[in-house]
Design a protein around this motif. Structure first.
Motif, PDB file in Angstrom:
ATOM      1  N   ARG A  29      66.277  68.824  35.521  1.00 20.16           N
ATOM      2  CA  ARG A  29      65.304  69.473  34.628  1.00 20.16           C
ATOM      3  C   ARG A  29      63.876  69.088  35.033  1.00 20.16           C
ATOM      4  N   GLU A  30      63.685  67.792  35.362  1.00 21.90           N
ATOM      5  CA  GLU A  30      62.345  67.320  35.762  1.00 21.90           C
ATOM      6  C   GLU A  30      61.898  67.976  37.068  1.00 21.90           C
ATOM      7  N   ILE A  31      62.836  68.077  37.993  1.00 17.94           N
ATOM      8  CA  ILE A  31      62.505  68.678  39.302  1.00 17.94           C
ATOM      9  C   ILE A  31      62.112  70.138  39.104  1.00 17.94           C
ATOM     10  N   ILE A  32      62.861  70.844  38.259  1.00 18.08           N
ATOM     11  CA  ILE A  32      62.520  72.260  38.030  1.00 18.08           C
ATOM     12  C   ILE A  32      61.149  72.348  37.349  1.00 18.08           C
ATOM     13  N   ARG A  33      60.896  71.432  36.394  1.00 15.80           N
ATOM     14  CA  ARG A  33      59.582  71.446  35.729  1.00 15.80           C
ATOM     15  C   ARG A  33      58.465  71.307  36.755  1.00 15.80           C
ATOM     16  N   MET A  34      58.671  70.355  37.683  1.00 15.73           N
ATOM     17  CA  MET A  34      57.633  70.167  38.720  1.00 15.73           C
ATOM     18  C   MET A  34      57.467  71.445  39.548  1.00 15.73           C
ATOM     19  N   GLY A  35      58.607  72.056  39.864  1.00 12.17           N
ATOM     20  CA  GLY A  35      58.581  73.272  40.683  1.00 12.17           C
ATOM     21  C   GLY A  35      57.888  74.443  40.001  1.00 12.17           C
ATOM     22  N   LEU A  36      57.959  74.433  38.653  1.00  9.78           N
ATOM     23  CA  LEU A  36      57.324  75.526  37.901  1.00  9.78           C
ATOM     24  C   LEU A  36      55.909  75.169  37.489  1.00  9.78           C
ATOM     25  N   GLY A  37      55.520  73.904  37.715  1.00 10.50           N
ATOM     26  CA  GLY A  37      54.191  73.465  37.262  1.00 10.50           C
ATOM     27  C   GLY A  37      54.122  73.379  35.738  1.00 10.50           C
ATOM     28  N   GLU A  38      55.246  73.101  35.071  1.00  7.39           N
ATOM     29  CA  GLU A  38      55.245  73.020  33.585  1.00  7.39           C
ATOM     30  C   GLU A  38      54.679  71.689  33.119  1.00  7.39           C
ATOM     31  N   VAL A  87      60.639  77.422  43.867  1.00 13.67           N
ATOM     32  CA  VAL A  87      60.686  76.349  42.854  1.00 13.67           C
ATOM     33  C   VAL A  87      61.011  75.014  43.530  1.00 13.67           C
ATOM     34  N   MET A  88      62.029  75.023  44.400  1.00 14.37           N
ATOM     35  CA  MET A  88      62.427  73.771  45.058  1.00 14.37           C
ATOM     36  C   MET A  88      61.322  73.252  45.984  1.00 14.37           C
ATOM     37  N   THR A  89      60.630  74.162  46.644  1.00 15.19           N
ATOM     38  CA  THR A  89      59.604  73.733  47.609  1.00 15.19           C
ATOM     39  C   THR A  89      58.373  73.187  46.878  1.00 15.19           C
ATOM     40  N   ARG A  90      57.984  73.879  45.795  1.00 14.25           N
ATOM     41  CA  ARG A  90      56.841  73.359  45.024  1.00 14.25           C
ATOM     42  C   ARG A  90      57.196  72.001  44.417  1.00 14.25           C
ATOM     43  N   ALA A  91      58.443  71.851  43.980  1.00 13.29           N
ATOM     44  CA  ALA A  91      58.873  70.557  43.434  1.00 13.29           C
ATOM     45  C   ALA A  91      58.828  69.485  44.523  1.00 13.29           C
ATOM     46  N   ALA A  92      59.322  69.826  45.704  1.00 13.02           N
ATOM     47  CA  ALA A  92      59.341  68.854  46.808  1.00 13.02           C
ATOM     48  C   ALA A  92      57.919  68.400  47.148  1.00 13.02           C
ATOM     49  N   GLU A  93      56.979  69.325  47.077  1.00 14.13           N
ATOM     50  CA  GLU A  93      55.577  68.946  47.334  1.00 14.13           C
ATOM     51  C   GLU A  93      55.095  67.975  46.258  1.00 14.13           C
ATOM     52  N   GLN A  94      55.390  68.292  44.993  1.00 16.78           N
ATOM     53  CA  GLN A  94      54.976  67.423  43.885  1.00 16.78           C
ATOM     54  C   GLN A  94      55.598  66.039  43.998  1.00 16.78           C
TER      55      GLN A  94
END
Ligand code: GLY
Length: 352
Positions: free
Chosen positions: A343-352, A267-274
């Motif tokens: 919350r926003e970072i987690i959303r990005m990490g989940l692709g929500e 989740v953190m890595t996908r968010a960091a990419e986003q």
């Protein structure tokens, strides 16, 4: 055998290798003259490794008494701590006598906490038998028991005086438990050792635990030397853990710690990419290493639930919680986030 020195306030060596259970007494005797030694272990570990550890310490002159408790997280309690302390007191252990924790994280945390308070502090040896304990909980001096309100809420920073890790013990671990330890090894590669990620993703892994554990412990030792009491640099070890702890709780602990940390790191890595914090492709490399150990890479919980839970984390400071985000494989940074950012970072990490 590998030896890693931990330059904590109270420095100590970590011995890593095959067959070390049988050499534990000889290694302990390099540091201690013969004395009483309470060998603390759960019932499962006692039947697998207890007799050989006892024989090894006894042959080196230590007067061994075994303290055996029921396996499982429920034993990481004030009740078990109290029983262990009474055991020591009834047998007239003094401050110069020794405790030895043979087992996984529960045993190490319980024994270390008992050592920190018995007669205001005595020394203890960590003898980790799980991969997770070898690369994480046996080194660094975090000791604790659980409380009704949460895990690890009562404890102390109390460094062991010696760590002896027999990698042969990992052969007895169920595959799922070995994978959970591997998740922490993958974490070390992400926070500081890019070459390790390739080693972990490769076929040679079962042959090379000694080297892998050594690399992880070198990294942990460096961080502990910088920040023994976890106020700054040591927080880097929490990569994937804030979300991981939330996942563990939301699953009512059906998802194991290492599995939850694997999802949390993704989740953190996908968010960091986003966020443009790191280049795209890092999450694929991470997923490759996690998948090599059948670890999950997708998180089934929504951002709101994860964020609400994450903000109850004991590492929160006021309105902020420090997240760990990757810049690259082998390089992570602390990133303080408010509840809304989280919350926003987690959303990005989940692709929500
Ligand atoms: N398990 C994380 C630490 O020792 O700080």
């Amino acid at each position: 055998m590998k030896i890693v020195e931990v330059a904590a306030g109270k420095p100590y060596p970590v011995y890593i290798g095959g067959g070390l259970n049988d050499r534990a007494g000889v290694l302990a005797a390099l540091r201690y003259s013969p004395r009483k030694l309470a060998l603390v272990m759960d019932r499962n570990v006692a039947s697998l490794f207890g007799a050989r550890a006892e024989a090894s310490f006894s042959a080196a002159g230590f007067r061994v008494e075994k303290y055996v408790f029921e396996p499982g997280e429920d034993s990481k309690s004030f009740e078990e701590l109290s029983r262990l302390l009474e055991f020591l007191a009834e047998r007239e252990y003094g401050r110069n006598d020794l405790l030895a924790a043979l087992g996984g994280g529960v045993t190490g945390d319980l024994t270390g906490f008992a050592a920190s308070v018995y007669q205001r502090g005595c020394e203890y040896i960590q003898l980790p038998t799980t991969l997770l304990a070898a690369v994480d909980s046996s080194v660094g001096g975090k000791t604790a028991v659980n409380m009704r309100a949460g895990k690890n809420l009562a404890g102390a920073f109390w460094q062991p005086s010696l760590v002896i890790c027999d990698c042969d013990a990992f052969a007895t671990l169920p595959a799922r438990e070995l994978s959970c330890g591997a998740a922490e090894c993958v974490k070390y590669s992400m926070i500081g050792n890019p070459a390790l990620l390739g080693l972990l993703a490769g076929d040679a892994v079962p042959l090379r635990w000694e080297e892998i554990v050594e690399r992880c412990v070198i990294q942990k030792a460096a961080v502990v030397a910088l920040d023994e009491r976890d106020t700054d640099a040591r927080q880097i070890l929490n990569f994937g853990h804030t979300i991981g702890h939330a996942i563990e709780h939301l699953s009512k602990f059906k998802v194991l710690h290492g599995e939850a940390v694997a999802m949390g790191m993704m989740v953190m890595t996908r968010a960091a990419e986003q966020m443009g914090f790191c280049a795209p492709g890092i999450s694929s490399a991470l997923a490759g290493a996690l998948s090599a150990f059948d670890l999950p890479t997708d998180c089934p919980y929504p951002a709101d639930a994860l964020a609400s839970h994450a903000f109850t984390d004991k590492k929160r400071r006021g309105d902020e919680i420090t997240l760990i985000l990757p810049r690259a494989v082998g390089e992570c940074e602390l990133y303080p986030a408010t509840v809304n950012e989280l919350r926003e970072i987690i959303r990005m990490g989940l692709g929500e």
